[in-house]
Design a protein around this motif. Structure first.
Motif, short mmCIF file in Angstrom:
data_model
loop_
_atom_site.label_atom_id
_atom_site.label_comp_id
_atom_site.label_asym_id
_atom_site.label_seq_id
_atom_site.Cartn_x
_atom_site.Cartn_y
_atom_site.Cartn_z
N VAL A 134 6.27 11.55 2.68
CA VAL A 134 6.58 10.87 1.43
C VAL A 134 5.80 9.56 1.29
N TYR A 135 5.78 8.75 2.36
CA TYR A 135 5.09 7.46 2.30
C TYR A 135 3.72 7.48 2.95
N ALA A 136 3.27 8.65 3.39
CA ALA A 136 1.93 8.72 3.99
C ALA A 136 0.89 8.35 2.95
N PRO A 137 -0.05 7.49 3.29
CA PRO A 137 -1.12 7.15 2.34
C PRO A 137 -2.01 8.36 2.09
N TYR A 138 -2.70 8.33 0.98
CA TYR A 138 -3.62 9.42 0.66
C TYR A 138 -4.81 9.33 1.62
N GLY A 139 -4.82 10.19 2.62
CA GLY A 139 -5.85 10.14 3.64
C GLY A 139 -5.82 11.38 4.51
N ASP A 140 -6.37 11.28 5.70
CA ASP A 140 -6.53 12.45 6.57
C ASP A 140 -5.20 13.11 6.92
N TYR A 141 -4.20 12.30 7.29
CA TYR A 141 -2.91 12.89 7.69
C TYR A 141 -2.25 13.61 6.53
N TRP A 142 -2.21 12.94 5.37
CA TRP A 142 -1.56 13.56 4.21
C TRP A 142 -2.28 14.85 3.82
N LYS A 143 -3.61 14.84 3.81
CA LYS A 143 -4.37 16.04 3.46
C LYS A 143 -4.12 17.17 4.46
N PHE A 144 -4.01 16.82 5.74
CA PHE A 144 -3.77 17.81 6.78
C PHE A 144 -2.41 18.48 6.58
N VAL A 145 -1.37 17.67 6.35
CA VAL A 145 -0.03 18.23 6.16
C VAL A 145 0.04 19.02 4.86
N LYS A 146 -0.58 18.51 3.80
CA LYS A 146 -0.57 19.24 2.52
C LYS A 146 -1.23 20.61 2.68
N LYS A 147 -2.29 20.68 3.48
CA LYS A 147 -2.97 21.95 3.73
C LYS A 147 -2.06 22.91 4.48
N ILE A 148 -1.34 22.40 5.48
CA ILE A 148 -0.41 23.25 6.23
C ILE A 148 0.69 23.78 5.32
N ILE A 149 1.22 22.90 4.48
CA ILE A 149 2.28 23.32 3.56
C ILE A 149 1.79 24.40 2.61
N ALA A 150 0.58 24.20 2.07
CA ALA A 150 0.05 25.13 1.06
C ALA A 150 -0.38 26.47 1.66
N THR A 151 -0.90 26.44 2.90
CA THR A 151 -1.48 27.67 3.46
C THR A 151 -0.58 28.38 4.47
N LYS A 152 0.38 27.64 5.06
CA LYS A 152 1.17 28.27 6.12
C LYS A 152 2.67 28.18 5.94
N LEU A 153 3.15 27.28 5.12
CA LEU A 153 4.59 27.10 5.00
C LEU A 153 5.16 27.63 3.69
N LEU A 154 4.50 27.33 2.58
CA LEU A 154 5.08 27.67 1.27
C LEU A 154 4.18 28.56 0.42
N ARG A 155 3.19 29.15 1.01
CA ARG A 155 2.36 30.06 0.21
C ARG A 155 3.17 31.32 -0.10
N PRO A 156 2.84 32.03 -1.19
CA PRO A 156 3.65 33.18 -1.64
C PRO A 156 3.93 34.21 -0.56
N ALA A 157 2.94 34.54 0.27
CA ALA A 157 3.16 35.56 1.29
C ALA A 157 4.23 35.13 2.30
N VAL A 158 4.23 33.85 2.65
CA VAL A 158 5.22 33.34 3.60
C VAL A 158 6.61 33.35 2.96
N LEU A 159 6.71 32.92 1.71
CA LEU A 159 8.00 32.93 1.02
C LEU A 159 8.52 34.34 0.86
#
Length: 512
Positions: A126-151
């Motif tokens: 939530v408070y992570a600045p827009y940078g490497d860590y936030w981009k890394f977690v956003k990528k994990i969320i989009a590709t491995k946690l909440l993508r349609p196939a996983v849901l």
């Protein structure tokens, strides 16, 4: 007489000194900056000396207070708290320009209240600045946690919890107990999130589930304090005054103890050949990967789950409660919704996620509930660099507050904006040339917008839709008054009912 004159002179002298001090403070802290082209800050409503507009944000219904001054002074305003500048946005057109032209610039939310805290601290997303860590977690969320196939793979888990949700309500009906919608919805959403994220739900028998609900409730209570701590941090830290650190760290430490135990248990299951992949498996794999794009820590993992439980639960629970309250107050909406569900689903089985695309009116009901009662009525960001919006100068490091509540009740964008009318979201009621995506970007922002928009919005909408669908499909609902009391309060940073919705349920179908 000489003594009286001396006392009066001393008081007058002190008064002059205070006036001079106030003038210097105002000149130093509150001088209105301009850019090199001479552009002014956006207009500002009248403020109080020294504290500025702080009194408006201390209101228990600050989103309404801010909506009121925006309707009087304009959709783009500059307000201040002491020496902290805030840009307030209350219209779709201004929000559109900011999201489209300055999305990267506002992709940070500012400084965490307490860096080392697991509750909205610097380890979280939530408070992570827009940078490497936030981009890394956003990528994990989009590709491995909440993508349609996983849901899709976890759909069976949500179906099981929906069945348990129905059975719990039915059991209370048989015991002649009232149903408190928020409590039942909390158990449903908590169990779904826990099973999807860590492969198990918290136990009711040993008090684990109650402990987690207590921690989540404690986090909600701290949310508003955390917001003000982050806003007032700069001036007060210079004086060595920590804000709410003891309370925040107390909740954080209790979360840490619980989640460390769960992480250890989960790792042992992985070592024993645990097969099913959940969110914790993915994050533990990223933690162990020496070649990962970003090296996360155990505190990053724990903070992720704290924010999942705190943010993911409350948004869905409050939306479910508000939507059911609106439906009960509108018998014609309830009847139309029930007819749609009966025609598509029937009465021999429970509604399922696969039914949602075939139920446009149910989708419209959920959207209308979100429009009128956004879980987070105030969306906060921070301008990292100075820029220009609608011809006005915005200095760097200025806080941005988008009043989503006001945007989604703006009469310039919505006909009868304060009325619950799901029909407005049906294709048949919209102009054929109106693009739904554009409409969502301009007028409908319950989950925020841009890069920092909620990544779990689709899951939340489906979870709320099936929960509301089951309650409408399987039960008639009775209240003690003619209408549900819709009085609202601003608890934490979310919009809740002053009087939680309690109903008597009457089964209208056989056991499903």
């Amino acid at each position: 007489m000489a003594e009286i004159i001396s006392v009066d002179f001393q008081q007058f002298f002190i008064f002059i000194l205070l006036c001079l001090f106030s003038f210097l403070c105002y000149s130093f802290f509150f001088k209105k900056p301009k850019d090199s082209r001479g552009c002014d800050l956006p207009p500002s409503p009248p403020s109080l000396p020294i504290i500025g507009h702080l009194h408006l944000l201390l209101s228990s219904l600050s989103h309404k207070s801010l909506q009121k001054i925006s309707s009087k002074y304009g959709p783009l305003l500059h307000i201040r708290i002491f020496n902290v500048s805030i840009i307030l946005v209350s219209s779709a057109s201004v929000a559109e320009e900011i999201f489209k032209a300055h999305d990267v610039n506002i992709s940070s939310r500012g400084v965490a209240a307490i860096d080392e805290s697991l509750v909205f601290g610097s380890f979280g997303v939530v408070y992570a600045p827009y940078g490497d860590y936030w981009k890394f977690v956003k990528k994990i969320i989009a590709t491995k946690l909440l993508r349609p196939a996983v849901l899709e793979r976890s759909r069976g888990v949500r179906a099981e919890e929906l069945q348990r949700f129905y059975k719990r309500i039915l059991d209370k009906v048989r015991k002649n107990e009232d149903i408190e919608i928020s409590k039942e919805a909390t158990m449903l959403i908590n169990n779904i999130l826990c099973r999807m994220s860590m492969g198990r739900s918290f136990s009711e028998e040993n008090g684990e589930a109650e402990r987690v609900r207590g921690l989540v409730a404690g986090s909600y209570a701290l949310a508003k304090k955390i917001f003000f701590a982050s806003v007032l941090r700069s001036p007060l830290e210079k004086l060595g005054i920590p804000l709410f650190k003891k309370d925040i760290m107390n909740v954080s430490n209790r979360f840490n103890e619980l989640l460390e135990k769960i992480l250890v248990e989960h790792k042992e299951k992985l070592d024993e050949g645990h097969q099913d992949t959940d969110m914790m498996d993915v994050l533990l794999a990223a933690y162990a990967d020496e070649n990962a794009e970003y090296k996360i820590t155990r505190n990053h993992i724990k903070s992720f789950f704290v924010e999942l439980f705190v943010g993911g639960t409350d948004t869905s629970v409050q939306t479910t409660q508000w939507t059911m309250a609106e439906i009960i107050n509108k018998p014609d909406v309830l009847e139309r919704l029930r007819e749609e569900i009966d025609s598509i689903v029937g009465n021999s089985r429970l509604i399922q996620e696969a039914d949602i695309p075939k139920l446009p009116y149910l989708q419209a009901v959920v959207k209308e509930g979100l429009r009128l009662h956004p879980p987070f009525p105030l969306l906060t960001r921070k301008f990292q660099e100075s820029c220009e919006v609608k011809g006005f100068f915005i200095p760097e490091k200025t806080t941005l507050v988008i009043n989503a509540y006001a945007v989604m009740r703006n009469p310039d964008s919505w006909e009868d904006p304060n009325e619950f009318k799901p029909e407005r979201f049906l294709a048949s009621s919209r102009s054929g040339q109106e693009d739904e995506r554009e409409q969502a970007a301009l007028k409908f922002i319950p989950f925020g917008g841009g890069r920092r928009g909620c990544p779990g919005s689709s899951l939340a909408s489906v979870s709320v839709g099936t929960a509301v669908g089951v309650m409408v499909q399987c039960f008639d609902w009775r209240i003690k008054r003619d209408k549900v009391n819709m009085e609202e309060t601003f608890e934490g940073l979310s919009l809740t009912m002053v009087h939680p919705l309690k109903c008597t349920a009457v089964p209208r179908t056989m056991d499903l």
